[in-house]
Enzyme design. Structure first.
Site, PDB file in Angstrom:
ATOM      1  N   ASP A  11      43.514  33.189  36.044  1.00  0.00           N
ATOM      2  CA  ASP A  11      43.029  33.783  37.302  1.00  0.00           C
ATOM      3  C   ASP A  11      42.104  32.760  37.957  1.00  0.00           C
ATOM      4  OD1 ASP A  11      42.453  35.865  39.245  1.00  0.00           O
ATOM      5  OD2 ASP A  11      40.540  36.167  38.259  1.00  0.00           O
ATOM      6  N   SER A  12      41.630  33.101  39.153  1.00  0.00           N
ATOM      7  CA  SER A  12      40.678  32.223  39.826  1.00  0.00           C
ATOM      8  C   SER A  12      39.294  32.309  39.173  1.00  0.00           C
ATOM      9  CB  SER A  12      40.570  32.615  41.297  1.00  0.00           C
ATOM     10  OG  SER A  12      40.177  33.963  41.405  1.00  0.00           O
ATOM     11  N   CYS A  74      46.449  37.051  38.435  1.00  0.00           N
ATOM     12  CA  CYS A  74      45.812  36.927  39.739  1.00  0.00           C
ATOM     13  C   CYS A  74      46.856  37.387  40.751  1.00  0.00           C
ATOM     14  CB  CYS A  74      45.438  35.468  39.984  1.00  0.00           C
ATOM     15  SG  CYS A  74      44.869  35.136  41.657  1.00  0.00           S
ATOM     16  N   GLU A 153      32.106  38.405  40.909  1.00  0.00           N
ATOM     17  CA  GLU A 153      31.747  37.136  40.261  1.00  0.00           C
ATOM     18  C   GLU A 153      30.236  37.049  40.054  1.00  0.00           C
ATOM     19  OE1 GLU A 153      33.646  34.480  39.056  1.00  0.00           O
ATOM     20  OE2 GLU A 153      35.451  35.664  39.424  1.00  0.00           O
ATOM     21  N   CYS A 185      43.733  43.353  43.358  1.00  0.00           N
ATOM     22  CA  CYS A 185      43.068  42.085  43.045  1.00  0.00           C
ATOM     23  C   CYS A 185      42.477  42.326  41.673  1.00  0.00           C
ATOM     24  CB  CYS A 185      41.970  41.790  44.063  1.00  0.00           C
ATOM     25  SG  CYS A 185      40.891  40.428  43.580  1.00  0.00           S
ATOM     26  N   HIS A 187      39.989  41.433  40.246  1.00  0.00           N
ATOM     27  CA  HIS A 187      38.540  41.677  40.200  1.00  0.00           C
ATOM     28  C   HIS A 187      38.205  43.162  40.439  1.00  0.00           C
ATOM     29  CE1 HIS A 187      38.388  37.323  40.611  1.00  0.00           C
ATOM     30  NE2 HIS A 187      37.076  37.339  40.459  1.00  0.00           N
TER      31      HIS A 187
HETATM   32  N1  DGL Z   1      41.433  37.870  41.311  1.00  0.00           N
HETATM   33  C1  DGL Z   1      42.327  37.253  42.229  1.00  0.00           C
HETATM   34  C2  DGL Z   1      43.415  38.192  42.695  1.00  0.00           C
HETATM   35  O1  DGL Z   1      43.821  39.023  41.912  1.00  0.00           O
HETATM   36  C3  DGL Z   1      41.775  36.449  43.353  1.00  0.00           C
HETATM   37  C4  DGL Z   1      40.362  36.569  43.767  1.00  0.00           C
HETATM   38  C5  DGL Z   1      40.018  35.348  44.601  1.00  0.00           C
HETATM   39  O2  DGL Z   1      39.834  34.298  43.991  1.00  0.00           O
HETATM   40  O3  DGL Z   1      39.984  35.443  45.840  1.00  0.00           O
HETATM   41  O4  DGL Z   1      43.921  38.100  43.775  1.00  0.00           O
END
Ligand code: DGL
Length: 271
Positions: A11-12, A74, A153, A185, A187
């Site tokens: 993931d990011s 991600c 984050e 997402c 997150h």
């Molecule tokens: N967690 C990632 C997603 O599922 C991306 C969040 C990001 O880096 O903008 O899209």
């Protein structure tokens, strides 16, 4: 391919740990190598070409680590890069968008589904496409919520400011009368209680991680790659890598995972 080889998950940043957590819960025998691209986060505001380039570098890193399968944990990378890179590698690779879309279609009753995600995921239109392929009468309402990534984050998972921002983003979706909301997402499942409070009990919150882990389990069984060895201690089962801020990653990871991470290694992914 060695059945005892790990699964690569990326993931990011910390968001993909919500997917890793679900894999650990559903298939505890599997080892995991996790990569969080913390130096280049956020992915959600970047172009498709950039996300493909980043994903390709990470997939190379993971294959060099000897993984037997990869989970793109991600949504943005799943939406922009998965199709591009899947034929370039020898190991099976899956993303989170299709499993998430399938779950949403199976639970909606009023055929009105909301998607909250990054700008990239919303602009890709992939959730809408996959949902409409299954049932063209479903209405899909997408809403990009980029600020929520930074709040997660930062570790502000239970915070008044976070609640206010969540409420502001979700206004439109409440008005649209969706009965199902995809946390599109990785997150966002970490803000589930905040999102749930705003949307109310009548709205199903879909976390694509659950169906993704199930799909991975099916895939490993089908390819005869499932690990049959006994489960070791977490320090032997799971390895964590980031491209920056290893200590910060570790602290947030320890809030998300069911065990404490001892070490997170920082690497230069562009090398
Ligand atoms: N967690 C990632 C997603 O599922 C991306 C969040 C990001 O880096 O903008 O899209």
């Amino acid at each position: 391919m060695d059945k005892d080889a790990p699964i690569g998950v990326f993931d990011s940043g910390v968001g993909g740990l919500t997917v890793a957590r679900e894999i650990i819960r559903q298939i505890p025998n599997e080892r995991i190598v996790y990569f969080g691209d913390t130096a280049r986060l956020p992915y959600g505001t970047k172009s498709k070409d950039t996300i493909i380039r980043y994903s390709r570098q990470i997939v190379n890193f993971l294959t060099n680590e000897g993984v037997k399968a990869i989970v793109v944990a991600c949504n943005t990378a799943s939406a922009y890069a998965l199709e591009e890179i899947k034929d370039e590698i020898k190991v099976p690779i899956i993303g989170v968008v299709k499993p998430g879309a399938r779950t949403a279609v199976s639970v909606t009753k009023n055929k009105r589904i909301g998607i909250i995600a990054t700008e990239g995921t919303i602009n890709s239109g992939l959730y809408t496409k996959v949902i409409k392929e299954q049932d063209s009468t479903i209405e899909v309402i997408g809403k990009a919520c980029p600020l929520l990534v930074s709040l997660v984050e930062e570790g502000w998972l239970h915070d008044d400011i976070t609640d206010q921002i969540v409420a502001r983003y979700l206004e439109e979706l409440k008005e649209a009368d969706v009965d199902t909301l995809v946390l599109g997402c990785t997150h966002f499942p970490l803000l589930r209680s905040s999102v749930g409070n705003v949307m109310g009990e009548g709205v199903n919150l879909v976390n694509p991680a659950y169906e993704t882990a199930l799909e991975l389990k099916r895939l490993l069984a089908e390819k005869q790659l499932a690990n049959v060895k006994e489960v070791d201690s977490p320090s032997l089962m799971y390895r964590f890598y980031v491209s920056d801020a290893a200590e910060k990653f570790k602290n947030i990871a320890n809030m998300i995972l069911p065990f404490d991470i001892k070490t997170t290694k920082q690497i230069n992914i562009e090398e």
